[in-house]
Design an enzyme around this catalytic site. Structure first.
Site, mmCIF file in Angstrom:
data_model
loop_
_atom_site.group_PDB
_atom_site.id
_atom_site.type_symbol
_atom_site.label_atom_id
_atom_site.label_comp_id
_atom_site.label_asym_id
_atom_site.label_seq_id
_atom_site.Cartn_x
_atom_site.Cartn_y
_atom_site.Cartn_z
ATOM 1 N N GLY A 69 0.886 -1.202 0.050
ATOM 2 C CA GLY A 69 -0.049 -0.070 0.000
ATOM 3 C C GLY A 69 0.791 1.066 -0.169
ATOM 4 O O GLY A 69 0.248 2.206 -0.685
ATOM 5 N N THR A 70 2.114 1.173 0.551
ATOM 6 C CA THR A 70 2.800 2.106 0.847
ATOM 7 C C THR A 70 3.244 2.663 -0.704
ATOM 8 O O THR A 70 3.484 3.811 -0.782
ATOM 9 C CB THR A 70 4.092 2.161 1.802
ATOM 10 O OG1 THR A 70 3.394 2.004 3.140
ATOM 11 C CG2 THR A 70 5.244 3.357 1.674
ATOM 12 N N GLN A 177 -8.177 1.459 4.841
ATOM 13 C CA GLN A 177 -8.657 1.147 6.224
ATOM 14 C C GLN A 177 -10.189 0.669 5.928
ATOM 15 O O GLN A 177 -10.763 -0.058 6.400
ATOM 16 C CB GLN A 177 -8.684 1.959 7.406
ATOM 17 C CG GLN A 177 -7.324 2.121 7.865
ATOM 18 C CD GLN A 177 -6.760 0.969 8.791
ATOM 19 O OE1 GLN A 177 -7.797 0.179 9.040
ATOM 20 N NE2 GLN A 177 -5.617 0.767 8.975
ATOM 21 N N SER A 194 -4.147 -1.765 0.482
ATOM 22 C CA SER A 194 -3.477 -2.539 0.948
ATOM 23 C C SER A 194 -4.001 -3.556 1.375
ATOM 24 O O SER A 194 -4.789 -3.860 2.148
ATOM 25 C CB SER A 194 -2.439 -2.016 2.057
ATOM 26 O OG SER A 194 -1.538 -2.777 2.391
ATOM 27 N N ALA A 195 -3.710 -4.946 0.839
ATOM 28 C CA ALA A 195 -4.339 -6.206 0.962
ATOM 29 C C ALA A 195 -4.298 -6.802 2.397
ATOM 30 O O ALA A 195 -5.418 -7.262 2.870
ATOM 31 C CB ALA A 195 -3.746 -7.278 0.068
ATOM 32 N N HIS A 196 -3.103 -6.634 3.251
ATOM 33 C CA HIS A 196 -3.185 -7.138 4.431
ATOM 34 C C HIS A 196 -4.070 -6.394 5.513
ATOM 35 O O HIS A 196 -4.219 -6.873 6.577
ATOM 36 C CB HIS A 196 -1.682 -6.938 5.156
ATOM 37 C CG HIS A 196 -1.143 -5.688 5.471
ATOM 38 N ND1 HIS A 196 -0.584 -4.959 4.408
ATOM 39 C CD2 HIS A 196 -1.035 -5.132 6.529
ATOM 40 C CE1 HIS A 196 -0.053 -3.797 5.140
ATOM 41 N NE2 HIS A 196 -0.402 -4.005 6.282
ATOM 42 N N CYS A 320 4.889 7.143 24.249
ATOM 43 C CA CYS A 320 5.504 6.298 25.258
ATOM 44 C C CYS A 320 5.608 4.912 24.647
ATOM 45 O O CYS A 320 6.323 4.114 25.174
ATOM 46 C CB CYS A 320 4.633 6.059 26.588
ATOM 47 S SG CYS A 320 3.946 7.684 27.168
#
Length: 460
Positions: A69-70, A177, A194-196, A320
């Site tokens: 996807g990136t 998403q 993005s497939a995952h 954090c």
């Protein structure tokens, strides 16, 4: 062990596993070759492209498969900006885009381009009018995600797309998403995914470019995927990605109703059972499976470790828990509390009993972490309040600066101030957020010899 981090990577869908194994046997050859093994591979690739295009809502020849996807985002932004370079070099995007968009925008700016970052409201949504106001005569491209990856807020894509069309600016929508839950509203010019994120295998991205959109692929030319995604196609993974997208979408409507009810329960019960918590993101216009909340006086890393010990896998946007030691750019843009941040994103099939057990475990975990950090408890006001106090929290990470502030606020008179010295970037976000939650006045930030001085006035 309940897995509640589908927004990072959804578990592999059973259909994806079946399709992947079958394609390993049938789709190993080069789909560009004319012999029978190549023709068989080409048929599989064409079928996968048609299935993905149907889910996206575009023509098959408008869609290419990338290695992630990136990669799709970077290729889409670079290609669109280059294709419209005669118009100008201005890029507009929201302040809460995925980091892949922000990195591409930063690279564009470093290369001499310009960009406008459109702010969001406290729910994480852009104002369409504000986005439209960011479009200029030299704007080459606009970017807006379909839904936010950290807080689940859905963006007004249709309204922004209409404004972009009126201005003659192509709109790239990052649908990573949301694509598994349904099609993106019409009006976009480029779309990435993005497939995952929907239960397909990792290493497969989608880039769709509408016909008529000026696009010039960047980098060395390639013969495959219309020259927009060089390199040999990972055909088994592509077949599995397309098959799982179709399967997920077939059951999305019913599963969305079920998961939305579970998320509604999390939103309400967390606010009831955990003191000093802020549930963030739009309560209505949001993804059905995702909820984020932040807990005052809690170290996010410790909180996630404690939940993991109790067999719950969750994510966080707290500084954090980040190697950068800076708060999430999404939470920062929204102006909400970042410390003790927990993101719950339920994969399809999540059992209600697992959610109920999480809600039983969470209050005690938060209380234990707060006690360990010495978080303040309710105490009567000081009988002899001071005119002002200075708290030195230099060199201490979140949530300690806020804890130290909370401990002493009752020691100054109403109308007096507490100044917190801190060099943790999260303090710039969390001290104002604490004031909002506690009904105190955040006066502002002042320069200091080290770090910054954050001034708070006691109102009650």
């Amino acid at each position: 062990m309940p897995y509640f981090d589908a927004a990072s990577a959804a578990p592999l869908h059973p259909v994806a596993r079946q399709a992947l194994l079958a394609a390993l046997d049938e789709g190993w050859a080069d789909p560009a070759r004319l012999y029978r093994e190549g023709r068989r591979a080409r048929l599989l690739l064409d079928a996968a492209r048609e299935a993905a295009a149907e889910a996206v809502g575009c023509r098959p020849d408008e869609l290419v498969f990338t290695s992630s996807g990136t990669t799709a985002v970077h290729a889409g932004i670079a290609g669109a900006l280059s294709g419209r370079r005669r118009v100008g070099r201005h890029l507009a995007h929201s302040a809460v885009e995925h980091s892949s968009v922000l990195h591409a925008a930063a690279a564009h700016e470093a290369a001499g381009g310009s960009r406008t970052e459109v702010p969001v409201d406290r729910f994480g949504a852009v104002d369409p009018a504000a986005f439209g106001g960011a479009l200029r005569a030299d704007t080459a491209l606009a970017c807006l995600q379909s839904a936010n990856h950290e807080v689940g807020t859905e963006q007004p894509v249709a309204e922004v797309a209409a404004l972009c069309a009126e201005a003659g600016v192509p709109l790239l929508v990052d649908a990573a998403q949301s694509l598994g839950w349904g099609p993106v509203p019409a009006g976009w010019s480029l779309l990435t995914a993005s497939a995952h994120k929907w239960g397909g295998p990792a290493g497969v991205g989608l880039l769709a470019v509408r016909k008529g959109t000026r696009f010039s692929p960047q980098g060395p030319a390639g013969e495959r995927e219309s020259g927009r995604a060089p390199g040999f196609e990972n055909l088994p993974a592509i077949v599995a990605a397309a098959a799982s997208l179709r399967a997920v979408r077939d059951g999305a409507a019913a599963e969305a109703v079920r998961l939305r009810a579970l998320v509604d329960r999390i939103r309400s019960v967390v606010a009831e059972r955990v003191p000093d918590v802020e549930v963030v993101g739009d309560p209505v216009r949001r993804l059905p499976h995702l909820v984020t909340f932040s807990c005052l006086y809690v170290d996010g890393e410790t909180l996630l470790h404690e939940l993991d010990r109790r067999e719950f896998s969750v994510s966080s946007g707290s500084s954090c828990t980040s190697s950068t030691l800076t708060p999430s750019h999404v939470l920062k843009a929204m102006g909400v509390l970042s410390e003790g941040n927990v993101r719950i994103s339920l994969p399809p099939g999540t059992a209600g009993a697992d959610v109920d057990r999480f809600l039983e475990v969470l209050p005690d975990v938060v209380a234990e972490v707060r006690e360990r950090l010495g978080a303040p408890v309710s105490a009567p006001p000081s009988p002899a309040p001071a005119a002002s106090l200075v708290v030195d929290a230099l060199g201490r990470r979140c949530p300690i600066p806020v804890i130290e502030l909370a401990k002493v606020i009752g020691e100054v008179a109403v109308g007096a101030t507490v100044t917190v010295l801190a060099d943790d970037e999260a303090a710039r976000l969390d001290i104002p957020a604490w004031c909002e939650m506690r009904g105190q006045e955040y006066v502002g930030e002042e320069p200091a010899d080290r770090g910054s001085a954050y001034v708070v006035r006691r109102l009650s």
